[in-house]
Scaffold this motif. Structure first.
Motif, PDB file in Angstrom:
ATOM      1  N   LYS A   1      -5.405  14.379 -20.085  1.00 46.97           N
ATOM      2  CA  LYS A   1      -5.961  15.191 -21.184  1.00 46.97           C
ATOM      3  C   LYS A   1      -5.056  15.121 -22.411  1.00 46.97           C
ATOM      4  N   ARG A   2      -3.733  15.194 -22.194  1.00 40.25           N
ATOM      5  CA  ARG A   2      -2.791  15.148 -23.314  1.00 40.25           C
ATOM      6  C   ARG A   2      -2.848  13.790 -24.004  1.00 40.25           C
TER       7      ARG A   2
ATOM      8  N   LYS B   1      -6.000  13.516 -26.049  1.00 44.01           N
ATOM      9  CA  LYS B   1      -5.887  14.300 -27.280  1.00 44.01           C
ATOM     10  C   LYS B   1      -5.058  13.542 -28.321  1.00 44.01           C
TER      11      LYS B   1
ATOM     12  N   GLN C   1      -6.346  12.050 -31.897  1.00 42.87           N
ATOM     13  CA  GLN C   1      -5.653  12.404 -33.145  1.00 42.87           C
ATOM     14  C   GLN C   1      -5.290  11.148 -33.926  1.00 42.87           C
TER      15      GLN C   1
END
Length: 151
Positions: free
Chosen positions: A127-128, A131, A135
């Motif tokens: 998930k990180r 993300k 970005q």
């Protein structure tokens, strides 16, 4: 992308190939080193080993194009099934204090806790990373739009 039916048929085919390969290997080794007959317990052990190998292979080295959701289900299902097969093999055929009935339950609990922690860490890390990637893509898109406006 292959269908689920084809995927299962390929799994069964690979399981049978692994069982056959182990059976030939066991027959050759026993023919060279022993005069005994092949016992039924050896056949069960060969099947459990081949099934665990096939499950680990499909969980870790899956080369078939399937839907991501099917691939995730296959990963978890095959990994858990392989662990169950290895523990079943240890419980049925391992001699000595390692697989005493009192030791087996904590052994299974430790495996479940460690695997749960690893899966949770993999999920959080995924998930990180997603993300961060989103970005970066957003920043790249903004830079591209700014350059177009300047031209």
């Amino acid at each position: 992308m292959i269908t689920t039916r084809k995927y299962v048929s390929l799994f069964v085919k690979d399981l049978l190939v692994a069982c056959g390969g182990l059976m030939v290997l066991a027959a050759v080794v026993l023919a060279l080193n022993s005069t005994e007959m092949i016992r039924g317990s050896l056949l069960v052990q060969l099947f459990l080993g081949a099934a665990a190998f096939t499950c680990f292979r499909y969980a870790l080295v899956n080369t078939y194009e399937v839907d991501p959701k099917v691939q995730m289900i296959s990963f978890y299902l095959c990994f858990i099934l392989a662990d169950v097969l290895v523990i079943l093999w240890l419980w049925l055929f391992a001699d000595g204090p390692l697989m005493d009935k009192g030791v087996l339950v904590p052994f299974v609990i430790v495996i479940l806790v460690v695997k749960s922690m690893v899966y949770a860490m993999m999920h959080i890390d995924g998930k990180r990373e997603a993300k961060q990637l989103n970005q970066k893509l957003y920043e790249y898109k903004q830079d591209g739009e700014q350059k177009e406006e300047e031209l």
